[in-house]
Design a protein around this motif. Structure first.
Motif, PDB file in Angstrom:
ATOM      1  N   ALA A  42      82.585 -34.786 -35.032  1.00 26.67           N
ATOM      2  CA  ALA A  42      83.856 -34.093 -35.277  1.00 26.67           C
ATOM      3  C   ALA A  42      85.038 -34.966 -34.848  1.00 26.67           C
ATOM      4  N   ALA A  43      84.907 -35.641 -33.726  1.00 23.42           N
ATOM      5  CA  ALA A  43      85.993 -36.518 -33.261  1.00 23.42           C
ATOM      6  C   ALA A  43      86.205 -37.682 -34.228  1.00 23.42           C
ATOM      7  N   VAL A  45      85.491 -37.722 -37.487  1.00 25.63           N
ATOM      8  CA  VAL A  45      86.068 -37.188 -38.724  1.00 25.63           C
ATOM      9  C   VAL A  45      87.552 -36.899 -38.530  1.00 25.63           C
ATOM     10  N   GLU A  46      87.895 -36.299 -37.396  1.00 31.38           N
ATOM     11  CA  GLU A  46      89.302 -35.993 -37.117  1.00 31.38           C
ATOM     12  C   GLU A  46      90.144 -37.270 -37.041  1.00 31.38           C
ATOM     13  N   LEU A  49      90.613 -38.583 -40.588  1.00 35.79           N
ATOM     14  CA  LEU A  49      91.562 -37.768 -41.342  1.00 35.79           C
ATOM     15  C   LEU A  49      92.993 -38.053 -40.902  1.00 35.79           C
ATOM     16  N   LYS A  50      93.198 -38.223 -39.610  1.00 33.30           N
ATOM     17  CA  LYS A  50      94.538 -38.566 -39.120  1.00 33.30           C
ATOM     18  C   LYS A  50      94.979 -39.914 -39.663  1.00 33.30           C
TER      19      LYS A  50
END
Length: 115
Positions: A42-43, A45-46, A49-50
């Motif tokens: 999740a980290a 992917v985040e 995305l940023k």
């Protein structure tokens, strides 16, 4: 490379804990490892995305910034075409539009270099 090392270290630690604690604790260890992997994924992917969001915003800002320059060039280009063609003929027309094109290229280059 660091996140891959962290995942490998987590996996090794879980395997070592399983050896020390025995098969009775295996479900709890597997659940714990899965939770940590989910958080790591999740980290990542985040962060991606940023990063992509910043690139997209930068591209959108550049294209919006070119609109006034392009419209201004067209607005100035029409009367300049008439004046240059009537005063200097084909050579004046070519010089006028070459100048407009070079100004637009310089503006686009400046926008692309901007962070």
């Amino acid at each position: 490379m660091q996140p891959e090392r962290d995942v490998r270290d987590e996996l090794r630690a879980t395997i070592d804990a399983r050896r020390d604690l025995g098969p009775d604790y295996e479900p709890a260890l597997v659940d714990s490892l899965a939770d940590r992997l989910d958080a790591t994924i999740a980290a990542r992917v985040e962060a991606e995305l940023k990063r992509r969001g910043k690139e997209t915003k930068r591209k959108n800002d550049s294209s919006r910034s070119m609109v006034p320059i392009a419209l201004g060039s067209m607005g100035i280009g029409v009367p300049l075409t008439a004046i240059a063609a009537s005063q200097a003929g084909t050579v004046g027309l070519i010089v006028a539009w070459l100048s407009i094109v070079l100004i637009n290229i310089a503006a686009a280059g400046a926008l692309m270099r901007r962070p």
